[in-house]
Design a protein around this motif. Structure first.
Motif, PDB file in Angstrom:
ATOM      1  N   GLN A 269     -10.903   0.795  -9.309  1.00 38.05           N
ATOM      2  CA  GLN A 269     -10.103  -0.417  -9.187  1.00 38.05           C
ATOM      3  C   GLN A 269      -9.655  -0.885 -10.563  1.00 38.05           C
ATOM      4  OE1 GLN A 269     -11.845  -3.423  -6.681  1.00 38.05           O
ATOM      5  NE2 GLN A 269     -10.496  -5.049  -7.434  1.00 38.05           N
ATOM      6  N   THR A 270      -8.369  -1.198 -10.670  1.00 37.09           N
ATOM      7  CA  THR A 270      -7.807  -1.815 -11.862  1.00 37.09           C
ATOM      8  C   THR A 270      -7.516  -3.281 -11.527  1.00 37.09           C
ATOM      9  OG1 THR A 270      -5.520  -1.304 -11.282  1.00 37.09           O
ATOM     10  CG2 THR A 270      -6.753   0.395 -12.462  1.00 37.09           C
ATOM     11  N   PRO A 271      -7.078  -4.077 -12.503  1.00 34.58           N
ATOM     12  CA  PRO A 271      -6.797  -5.477 -12.171  1.00 34.58           C
ATOM     13  C   PRO A 271      -5.776  -5.670 -11.056  1.00 34.58           C
ATOM     14  CG  PRO A 271      -6.928  -5.202 -14.543  1.00 34.58           C
ATOM     15  CD  PRO A 271      -6.992  -3.823 -13.949  1.00 34.58           C
ATOM     16  N   GLU A 272      -4.866  -4.691 -10.857  1.00 29.82           N
ATOM     17  CA  GLU A 272      -3.800  -4.865  -9.866  1.00 29.82           C
ATOM     18  C   GLU A 272      -3.945  -3.993  -8.637  1.00 29.82           C
ATOM     19  OE1 GLU A 272      -1.147  -3.782 -12.821  1.00 29.82           O
ATOM     20  OE2 GLU A 272      -0.417  -5.794 -13.238  1.00 29.82           O
ATOM     21  N   TYR A 273      -4.589  -2.817  -8.776  1.00 27.57           N
ATOM     22  CA  TYR A 273      -4.594  -1.860  -7.676  1.00 27.57           C
ATOM     23  C   TYR A 273      -5.965  -1.230  -7.474  1.00 27.57           C
ATOM     24  CZ  TYR A 273       0.479  -2.181  -8.087  1.00 27.57           C
ATOM     25  OH  TYR A 273       1.765  -2.648  -8.126  1.00 27.57           O
ATOM     26  N   ILE A 274      -6.182  -0.768  -6.228  1.00 28.78           N
ATOM     27  CA  ILE A 274      -7.361   0.031  -5.889  1.00 28.78           C
ATOM     28  C   ILE A 274      -6.863   1.430  -5.548  1.00 28.78           C
ATOM     29  CG2 ILE A 274      -7.294  -0.732  -3.468  1.00 28.78           C
ATOM     30  CD1 ILE A 274     -10.629  -0.320  -4.934  1.00 28.78           C
ATOM     31  N   TYR A 275      -7.592   2.448  -5.978  1.00 24.58           N
ATOM     32  CA  TYR A 275      -7.184   3.841  -5.779  1.00 24.58           C
ATOM     33  C   TYR A 275      -8.294   4.586  -5.034  1.00 24.58           C
ATOM     34  CZ  TYR A 275      -3.871   2.864  -9.588  1.00 24.58           C
ATOM     35  OH  TYR A 275      -2.895   2.325 -10.394  1.00 24.58           O
ATOM     36  N   PHE A 276      -7.924   5.328  -3.973  1.00 25.99           N
ATOM     37  CA  PHE A 276      -8.839   6.226  -3.267  1.00 25.99           C
ATOM     38  C   PHE A 276      -8.208   7.611  -3.235  1.00 25.99           C
ATOM     39  CE2 PHE A 276     -10.840   2.447  -1.743  1.00 25.99           C
ATOM     40  CZ  PHE A 276     -12.096   2.809  -1.281  1.00 25.99           C
TER      41      PHE A 276
ATOM     42  N   LEU B 227      -4.608   7.142  -1.798  1.00 24.13           N
ATOM     43  CA  LEU B 227      -4.259   5.834  -1.266  1.00 24.13           C
ATOM     44  C   LEU B 227      -4.288   4.826  -2.404  1.00 24.13           C
ATOM     45  CD1 LEU B 227      -5.318   4.087   1.990  1.00 24.13           C
ATOM     46  CD2 LEU B 227      -5.597   2.867  -0.165  1.00 24.13           C
ATOM     47  N   VAL B 228      -3.206   4.067  -2.536  1.00 28.51           N
ATOM     48  CA  VAL B 228      -3.118   3.009  -3.543  1.00 28.51           C
ATOM     49  C   VAL B 228      -2.813   1.708  -2.813  1.00 28.51           C
ATOM     50  CG1 VAL B 228      -2.019   2.223  -5.671  1.00 28.51           C
ATOM     51  CG2 VAL B 228      -2.185   4.683  -5.185  1.00 28.51           C
ATOM     52  N   GLY B 229      -3.582   0.666  -3.106  1.00 25.51           N
ATOM     53  CA  GLY B 229      -3.358  -0.618  -2.464  1.00 25.51           C
ATOM     54  C   GLY B 229      -3.470  -1.757  -3.465  1.00 25.51           C
ATOM     55  N   GLU B 230      -2.731  -2.830  -3.193  1.00 25.83           N
ATOM     56  CA  GLU B 230      -2.862  -4.019  -4.033  1.00 25.83           C
ATOM     57  C   GLU B 230      -4.276  -4.565  -3.926  1.00 25.83           C
ATOM     58  OE1 GLU B 230       1.390  -6.246  -4.608  1.00 25.83           O
ATOM     59  OE2 GLU B 230       0.235  -6.729  -2.818  1.00 25.83           O
ATOM     60  N   ALA B 231      -4.800  -5.027  -5.046  1.00 25.04           N
ATOM     61  CA  ALA B 231      -6.195  -5.456  -5.072  1.00 25.04           C
ATOM     62  C   ALA B 231      -6.310  -6.920  -5.477  1.00 25.04           C
ATOM     63  CB  ALA B 231      -6.990  -4.599  -6.052  1.00 25.04           C
ATOM     64  N   GLU B 232      -6.974  -7.692  -4.631  1.00 30.38           N
ATOM     65  CA  GLU B 232      -7.434  -9.018  -5.036  1.00 30.38           C
ATOM     66  C   GLU B 232      -8.861  -8.810  -5.536  1.00 30.38           C
ATOM     67  OE1 GLU B 232      -7.125 -11.750  -1.871  1.00 30.38           O
ATOM     68  OE2 GLU B 232      -4.960 -11.525  -1.634  1.00 30.38           O
ATOM     69  N   LYS B 233      -9.074  -9.054  -6.791  1.00 27.39           N
ATOM     70  CA  LYS B 233     -10.264  -8.548  -7.472  1.00 27.39           C
ATOM     71  C   LYS B 233     -11.565  -8.827  -6.721  1.00 27.39           C
ATOM     72  CE  LYS B 233     -12.386  -8.240 -12.012  1.00 27.39           C
ATOM     73  NZ  LYS B 233     -12.328  -8.658 -13.427  1.00 27.39           N
TER      74      LYS B 233
ATOM     75  N   TYR C   4       0.845  -1.186   0.000  1.00 35.26           N
ATOM     76  CA  TYR C   4       0.000   0.000   0.000  1.00 35.26           C
ATOM     77  C   TYR C   4       0.886   1.243   0.000  1.00 35.26           C
ATOM     78  CZ  TYR C   4       1.282   1.003   4.790  1.00 35.26           C
ATOM     79  OH  TYR C   4       2.014   1.314   5.909  1.00 35.26           O
ATOM     80  N   ALA C   5       0.290   2.363  -0.369  1.00 36.00           N
ATOM     81  CA  ALA C   5       0.964   3.667  -0.278  1.00 36.00           C
ATOM     82  C   ALA C   5      -0.086   4.730  -0.011  1.00 36.00           C
ATOM     83  CB  ALA C   5       1.720   3.980  -1.566  1.00 36.00           C
ATOM     84  N   ILE C   6       0.197   5.627   0.928  1.00 39.75           N
ATOM     85  CA  ILE C   6      -0.668   6.776   1.217  1.00 39.75           C
ATOM     86  C   ILE C   6       0.148   8.034   0.961  1.00 39.75           C
ATOM     87  CG2 ILE C   6      -2.095   7.962   2.916  1.00 39.75           C
ATOM     88  CD1 ILE C   6      -2.385   5.332   4.403  1.00 39.75           C
TER      89      ILE C   6
END
Length: 565
Positions: free
Chosen positions: A458-465, A397-403, A381-383
């Motif tokens: 949400q993209t295949p790899e990451y979620i963005y807030f 905020l960017v985090g790894e996403a499990e779809k 993750y990154a904030i």
């Protein structure tokens, strides 16, 4: 008490040691630290006379004028006058707080150590009647006879000026003290002083000096006698790596310090967040040997200032950790990044001061800074905090996403806030984006306006807030060359830190300046920071790098790197 995270403690210690240094205002580009620091001590002698229960001390292990010379050598020619002026102001503050003229009363006999200590959180061991904290200022003696002569003249001058000086003989050592009025309120402040064979000691109360004298006359009662302290020292090696100071903290006092100083100082007793009856007893803290002590080394090199704990393993060439996720952040970001956000938040909930938690909560509003809310962000993750045109900052905020699991968790978060926001969906370059909007009626309710509180996708790899749709839009199309991972300052700062940590942070001076304005640490830490040179020094702070490990509850491994200009 489990040691989960001590980053906040280390930051505070670092800032306060910089205050002590009277210098450290130059980026060290034109001077060789080992030459300037030659002859400095390898470890603080003050630990031999401080009681074991002392919660904190900071030691400068080189003469202040040497670091002053280094700052002038490192500064550009046009800035040297400003450096001299700031050093003069710092010496003025020594005079205001302790009545000492550094050049006349101290410098002629001073050796390679200046230390400031908190010897007791509460001198009468009764927190219910308010904290009476004991402070000690110690100057190592190079010339004993000259020190006695100069200090005697210091007291004689006070008598000539009409001050009432009191004398006490305690266990063979003389204690002189005087009460003076401070500030417009004319509050009374005590200055007490004694001389040992190694130090000239000043304190804010005679009881502080009595505690120190008792320690000198007792065996195995000083901080230096703690097994945890002795075990830590060899891990720092010799002083050839530019060491110029040490800081020590007894973390057993963490809960008491946070509840009574960080959170409650400004509140009337009737509004205390923690009732006096529930406050921990000072008598029960810091009495014995403990593994909850942390020793921090301050090192100076051509890149900046480094703060290292005994367990931090420094690598000279560290690749950028979590590079894939920081590649998603704009170059101008200040960022905290790592793995397992809920674990990081859970640790922070127990260690961060109330004022800092409130600031971070406000920054990420309306989503709370709660490990339960972000429990699904268990990968990288990154904030980021990103400056905007209104002289404030947006967040991302960017985090790894499990779809599957991430989509369900975010849908639940949307539902949780439907009562507060109008939630809908738009498209940014064919990418679906969910927005939370505040709607309000205008005039006769025929017109409606709104502003976006949250946007996420949400993209295949990451979620963005983010709280900013433009930030989110630019992030989704961010080129690698414009990402923070490509920033020279970012790469240089992170490469200075210990590798293999679970959490890292990279902060620009802008975020530090914003924190100074919005977090009331000056009043909370009074009188240590109040009327201190911290504002003078902090304006030269350029970059901060932090590395820490919160994955193992009983392992302390953290490091901070400061770059000044």
């Amino acid at each position: 008490m489990k040691i989960k995270s001590v980053l906040t403690v280390i930051i505070a210690l670092g800032a306060l040691l910089l205050v002590l240094s009277l210098t450290a205002v130059g980026k060290v580009s034109g001077a060789i630290p080992r030459d300037v620091l030659a002859g400095s001590q390898s470890q603080p002698q003050i630990a031999q006379i401080l009681p074991k229960r002392s919660p904190i001390f900071w030691s400068l292990l080189v003469k202040p004028q040497r670091l002053g010379l280094l700052a002038k050598l490192a500064a550009k020619p046009r800035d040297r006058a400003e450096v001299s002026e700031e050093l003069h102001k710092l010496k003025q503050q020594l005079s205001q707080n302790w009545l000492l003229d550094y050049g006349r009363d101290v410098q002629p006999w001073l050796d390679q150590e200046v230390s400031l200590a908190v010897t007791s959180i509460d001198l009468d061991d009764q927190p219910s009647n308010g904290l009476q904290t004991g402070y000690l200022l110690a100057f190592a003696i190079q010339d004993g006879e000259l020190a006695k002569s100069k200090i005697n003249r210091f007291w004689q001058k006070l008598v000539v000026d009409g001050k009432s000086v009191e004398f006490e003989q305690y266990r063979g050592l003389p204690i002189l003290s005087v009460e003076i009025a401070k500030g417009r309120s004319h509050a009374v402040q005590t200055i007490a002083q004694t001389i040992t064979d190694k130090f000239v000691l000043f304190a804010n109360d005679r009881r502080v000096l009595q505690q120190v004298i008792d320690t000198i006359n007792s065996s195995q009662s000083a901080i230096a006698d703690l097994a945890s302290y002795q075990d830590s020292l060899p891990k720092f090696g010799d002083r050839r790596d530019g060491r110029f100071g040490f800081a020590y903290a007894n973390l057993e006092f963490g809960d008491l310090i946070k509840s009574q100083i960080f959170e409650d100082t400004a509140l009337p007793r009737s509004q205390k967040l923690i009732p006096d009856a529930m406050a921990p007893s000072v008598k029960d803290l810091g009495a014995g040997d403990s593994s909850q002590n942390v020793l921090i080394s301050f090192n100076l090199d051509k890149s900046g200032i480094r703060l290292k704990t005994a367990s931090a393993s420094l690598s000279q060439s560290v690749p950028i950790p979590f590079k894939d996720i920081v590649n998603k952040l704009p170059a101008e970001s200040s960022v905290v990044f790592g793995r397992n956000l809920p674990q990081t938040l859970q640790s922070s909930e127990k260690t961060l001061p109330s004022a800092l938690k409130k600031y971070l909560t406000k920054t990420l509003s309306p989503i709370p800074l709660d490990s339960r809310v972000w429990s699904w962000v268990k990968g990288d993750y990154a904030i980021a905090s990103i400056p905007n045109s209104s002289n404030s900052a947006d967040w991302l905020l960017v985090g790894e996403a499990e779809k599957a699991s991430t989509k369900a968790a975010v849908a639940e978060l949307d539902n949780l806030f439907r009562s507060k926001f109008t939630i809908g969906e738009i498209r940014l370059k064919q990418q679906p984006v969910t927005i939370w909007t505040n709607l309000s009626a205008i005039a006769d309710d025929r017109l409606v306006s709104g502003n976006i509180a949250i946007a996420h996708t949400q993209t295949p790899e990451y979620i963005y807030f983010s709280n900013s749709l433009p930030v989110l839009e630019s992030t989704l199309s961010l080129k690698p060359s414009k990402a923070i991972a490509s920033s020279k300052d970012f790469r240089n700062t992170i490469s200075q830190l210990a590798k293999g940590q679970s959490t890292y942070a990279y902060l620009h001076k802008e975020i530090w300046q914003q924190w100074q304005q919005e977090i009331p640490l000056t009043s909370s830490l009074s009188p240590i920071i109040e009327s201190s040179p911290l504002p003078l020094i902090s304006k030269h702070l350029n970059l901060i790098g932090i590395a820490g490990d919160n994955t193992l509850p009983d392992l302390l491994n953290a490091e901070i790197f400061l770059q000044l200009n």
